[in-house]
Design a protein around this motif. Structure first.
Motif, PDB file in Angstrom:
ATOM      1  N   ALA A 114       3.413  -6.222 -11.049  1.00 18.66           N
ATOM      2  CA  ALA A 114       4.829  -6.481 -10.782  1.00 18.66           C
ATOM      3  C   ALA A 114       5.590  -5.169 -10.611  1.00 18.66           C
ATOM      4  O   ALA A 114       6.464  -5.059  -9.746  1.00 18.66           O
ATOM      5  CB  ALA A 114       5.435  -7.310 -11.905  1.00 18.66           C
ATOM      6  N   ARG A 115       5.250  -4.173 -11.410  1.00 16.60           N
ATOM      7  CA  ARG A 115       5.902  -2.867 -11.301  1.00 16.60           C
ATOM      8  C   ARG A 115       5.620  -2.241  -9.934  1.00 16.60           C
ATOM      9  O   ARG A 115       6.516  -1.697  -9.285  1.00 16.60           O
ATOM     10  CB  ARG A 115       5.406  -1.950 -12.415  1.00 16.60           C
ATOM     11  N   ARG A 116       4.392  -2.348  -9.487  1.00 12.67           N
ATOM     12  CA  ARG A 116       4.014  -1.783  -8.188  1.00 12.67           C
ATOM     13  C   ARG A 116       4.673  -2.547  -7.036  1.00 12.67           C
ATOM     14  O   ARG A 116       5.104  -1.946  -6.055  1.00 12.67           O
ATOM     15  CB  ARG A 116       2.494  -1.761  -8.050  1.00 12.67           C
ATOM     16  N   VAL A 117       4.754  -3.843  -7.175  1.00  8.48           N
ATOM     17  CA  VAL A 117       5.419  -4.667  -6.157  1.00  8.48           C
ATOM     18  C   VAL A 117       6.892  -4.273  -6.068  1.00  8.48           C
ATOM     19  O   VAL A 117       7.440  -4.081  -4.975  1.00  8.48           O
ATOM     20  CB  VAL A 117       5.258  -6.180  -6.468  1.00  8.48           C
ATOM     21  N   ARG A 118       7.541  -4.163  -7.221  1.00  3.78           N
ATOM     22  CA  ARG A 118       8.964  -3.784  -7.247  1.00  3.78           C
ATOM     23  C   ARG A 118       9.185  -2.422  -6.595  1.00  3.78           C
ATOM     24  O   ARG A 118      10.165  -2.222  -5.878  1.00  3.78           O
ATOM     25  CB  ARG A 118       9.499  -3.763  -8.680  1.00  3.78           C
ATOM     26  N   TYR A 119       8.273  -1.497  -6.849  1.00  2.32           N
ATOM     27  CA  TYR A 119       8.399  -0.169  -6.253  1.00  2.32           C
ATOM     28  C   TYR A 119       8.401  -0.268  -4.728  1.00  2.32           C
ATOM     29  O   TYR A 119       9.275   0.294  -4.055  1.00  2.32           O
ATOM     30  CB  TYR A 119       7.262   0.752  -6.728  1.00  2.32           C
ATOM     31  N   ASP A 165       4.863  -9.220   2.972  1.00  2.00           N
ATOM     32  CA  ASP A 165       3.585  -9.081   3.689  1.00  2.00           C
ATOM     33  C   ASP A 165       3.078  -7.640   3.623  1.00  2.00           C
ATOM     34  O   ASP A 165       1.886  -7.406   3.420  1.00  2.00           O
ATOM     35  CB  ASP A 165       3.733  -9.510   5.147  1.00  2.00           C
ATOM     36  N   HIS A 166       3.986  -6.693   3.794  1.00  2.00           N
ATOM     37  CA  HIS A 166       3.597  -5.277   3.706  1.00  2.00           C
ATOM     38  C   HIS A 166       3.111  -4.937   2.301  1.00  2.00           C
ATOM     39  O   HIS A 166       2.115  -4.227   2.138  1.00  2.00           O
ATOM     40  CB  HIS A 166       4.789  -4.366   4.055  1.00  2.00           C
ATOM     41  N   VAL A 167       3.808  -5.448   1.303  1.00  2.00           N
ATOM     42  CA  VAL A 167       3.449  -5.188  -0.102  1.00  2.00           C
ATOM     43  C   VAL A 167       2.067  -5.765  -0.399  1.00  2.00           C
ATOM     44  O   VAL A 167       1.218  -5.091  -0.991  1.00  2.00           O
ATOM     45  CB  VAL A 167       4.514  -5.780  -1.050  1.00  2.00           C
ATOM     46  N   ARG A 168       1.847  -7.007   0.013  1.00  2.00           N
ATOM     47  CA  ARG A 168       0.554  -7.652  -0.230  1.00  2.00           C
ATOM     48  C   ARG A 168      -0.571  -6.851   0.423  1.00  2.00           C
ATOM     49  O   ARG A 168      -1.617  -6.602  -0.193  1.00  2.00           O
ATOM     50  CB  ARG A 168       0.575  -9.089   0.307  1.00  2.00           C
ATOM     51  N   TYR A 169      -0.357  -6.402   1.652  1.00  2.00           N
ATOM     52  CA  TYR A 169      -1.352  -5.605   2.363  1.00  2.00           C
ATOM     53  C   TYR A 169      -1.662  -4.321   1.584  1.00  2.00           C
ATOM     54  O   TYR A 169      -2.831  -3.968   1.397  1.00  2.00           O
ATOM     55  CB  TYR A 169      -0.850  -5.270   3.773  1.00  2.00           C
ATOM     56  N   ALA A 170      -0.627  -3.641   1.129  1.00  2.00           N
ATOM     57  CA  ALA A 170      -0.818  -2.379   0.412  1.00  2.00           C
ATOM     58  C   ALA A 170      -1.587  -2.580  -0.886  1.00  2.00           C
ATOM     59  O   ALA A 170      -2.460  -1.791  -1.229  1.00  2.00           O
ATOM     60  CB  ALA A 170       0.538  -1.723   0.129  1.00  2.00           C
ATOM     61  N   LEU A 171      -1.265  -3.647  -1.616  1.00  2.00           N
ATOM     62  CA  LEU A 171      -1.914  -3.887  -2.904  1.00  2.00           C
ATOM     63  C   LEU A 171      -3.347  -4.381  -2.754  1.00  2.00           C
ATOM     64  O   LEU A 171      -4.180  -4.133  -3.627  1.00  2.00           O
ATOM     65  CB  LEU A 171      -1.115  -4.884  -3.728  1.00  2.00           C
ATOM     66  N   GLU A 172      -3.628  -5.085  -1.672  1.00  2.00           N
ATOM     67  CA  GLU A 172      -4.946  -5.710  -1.539  1.00  2.00           C
ATOM     68  C   GLU A 172      -5.934  -4.928  -0.670  1.00  2.00           C
ATOM     69  O   GLU A 172      -7.091  -5.305  -0.576  1.00  2.00           O
ATOM     70  CB  GLU A 172      -4.775  -7.129  -0.982  1.00  2.00           C
ATOM     71  N   THR A 173      -5.502  -3.850  -0.037  1.00  2.00           N
ATOM     72  CA  THR A 173      -6.416  -3.054   0.795  1.00  2.00           C
ATOM     73  C   THR A 173      -7.239  -2.139  -0.108  1.00  2.00           C
ATOM     74  O   THR A 173      -6.685  -1.334  -0.843  1.00  2.00           O
ATOM     75  CB  THR A 173      -5.635  -2.206   1.822  1.00  2.00           C
ATOM     76  N   PRO A 174      -8.572  -2.293  -0.061  1.00  2.00           N
ATOM     77  CA  PRO A 174      -9.428  -1.444  -0.913  1.00  2.00           C
ATOM     78  C   PRO A 174      -9.422  -0.008  -0.391  1.00  2.00           C
ATOM     79  O   PRO A 174      -9.180   0.241   0.788  1.00  2.00           O
ATOM     80  CB  PRO A 174     -10.808  -2.080  -0.772  1.00  2.00           C
ATOM     81  N   PRO A 175      -9.697   0.951  -1.290  1.00  2.00           N
ATOM     82  CA  PRO A 175      -9.762   2.347  -0.852  1.00  2.00           C
ATOM     83  C   PRO A 175     -10.953   2.563   0.072  1.00  2.00           C
ATOM     84  O   PRO A 175     -11.931   1.821   0.018  1.00  2.00           O
ATOM     85  CB  PRO A 175      -9.898   3.131  -2.148  1.00  2.00           C
ATOM     86  N   SER A 193      11.510  -1.911  -3.397  1.00  2.00           N
ATOM     87  CA  SER A 193      12.671  -1.015  -3.460  1.00  2.00           C
ATOM     88  C   SER A 193      12.647   0.014  -2.340  1.00  2.00           C
ATOM     89  O   SER A 193      13.682   0.553  -1.963  1.00  2.00           O
ATOM     90  CB  SER A 193      12.730  -0.306  -4.812  1.00  2.00           C
ATOM     91  N   ARG A 194      11.484   0.283  -1.802  1.00  2.00           N
ATOM     92  CA  ARG A 194      11.357   1.208  -0.668  1.00  2.00           C
ATOM     93  C   ARG A 194      11.647   0.509   0.654  1.00  2.00           C
ATOM     94  O   ARG A 194      11.665   1.149   1.691  1.00  2.00           O
ATOM     95  CB  ARG A 194       9.963   1.813  -0.630  1.00  2.00           C
ATOM     96  N   GLY A 195      11.820  -0.825   0.619  1.00  2.00           N
ATOM     97  CA  GLY A 195      12.218  -1.548   1.823  1.00  2.00           C
ATOM     98  C   GLY A 195      11.103  -2.247   2.569  1.00  2.00           C
ATOM     99  O   GLY A 195      11.260  -2.567   3.748  1.00  2.00           O
ATOM    100  N   PHE A 196       9.999  -2.508   1.899  1.00  2.00           N
ATOM    101  CA  PHE A 196       8.892  -3.204   2.550  1.00  2.00           C
ATOM    102  C   PHE A 196       8.968  -4.703   2.284  1.00  2.00           C
ATOM    103  O   PHE A 196       9.419  -5.128   1.220  1.00  2.00           O
ATOM    104  CB  PHE A 196       7.544  -2.632   2.084  1.00  2.00           C
ATOM    105  N   THR A 197       8.500  -5.488   3.254  1.00  2.00           N
ATOM    106  CA  THR A 197       8.500  -6.944   3.118  1.00  2.00           C
ATOM    107  C   THR A 197       7.355  -7.379   2.212  1.00  2.00           C
ATOM    108  O   THR A 197       6.459  -6.588   1.901  1.00  2.00           O
ATOM    109  CB  THR A 197       8.344  -7.636   4.486  1.00  2.00           C
TER     110      THR A 197
END
Length: 154
Positions: free
Chosen positions: A129-134, A143-153, A137-141
């Motif tokens: 939740a903290r990472r999602v909020r971050y 869908d963008h947030v989900r992509y960022a959190l779920e993309t493996p390194p 707050s930077r202005g991502f939708t």
């Protein structure tokens, strides 16, 4: 030696040019700064019209520059739109500026996420939740947030 009283038109013009020499401003933003300096509202409008005719003041150019700067700072489209609307740029000019820059918002969100957080195999609810909020707050939708959190390194 007698000094002439400064011409208010010339003072306004000089002040506007001084402000524009530092950086681009939107019409609303420049008008607000000139009003804060106690210039007459009618004179301000006349000066702004003249600046636009001479292409020294342009909301579309301002929007393009602002979008580029926000993308460089890894801000998302929601934040960029809100900031430009707050500064008086029209919706049409905002969309044109975003199209001109046309970043991959998903990859930008991922880059923003990775620059802030280390990879973790599992995240507890609070940390996720903290990472999602971050990112929000930077202005991502979402869908963008989900992509960022779920993309493996890599």
């Amino acid at each position: 030696m007698l000094f002439e009283a400064p011409n208010p038109d010339q003072q306004l013009w000089d002040c506007a040019l001084r402000l524009l020499s530092r950086r681009d401003h939107s019409r609303r933003e420049l008008a607000q700064k000139l009003r804060q300096r106690q210039f007459d509202a009618e004179l301000i409008e006349l000066a702004l019209d003249k600046l636009e005719r001479q292409q020294w003041l342009s909301d579309s150019r301002f929007a393009v520059v602002q979008v580029r700067q926000h993308v460089f700072r890894k801000h998302g489209p929601l934040r960029i739109r809100a900031e430009l609307q707050r500064k008086g740029v029209t919706q049409v000019e905002i969309e044109l500026a975003l199209e001109a820059e046309a970043p991959d918002w998903f990859e930008l969100a991922l880059a923003c996420y990775r620059s802030r957080f280390a990879f973790a195999e599992r995240l507890d609810i609070k940390e996720r939740a903290r990472r999602v909020r971050y990112l929000q707050s930077r202005g991502f939708t979402s869908d963008h947030v989900r992509y960022a959190l779920e993309t493996p390194p890599e």
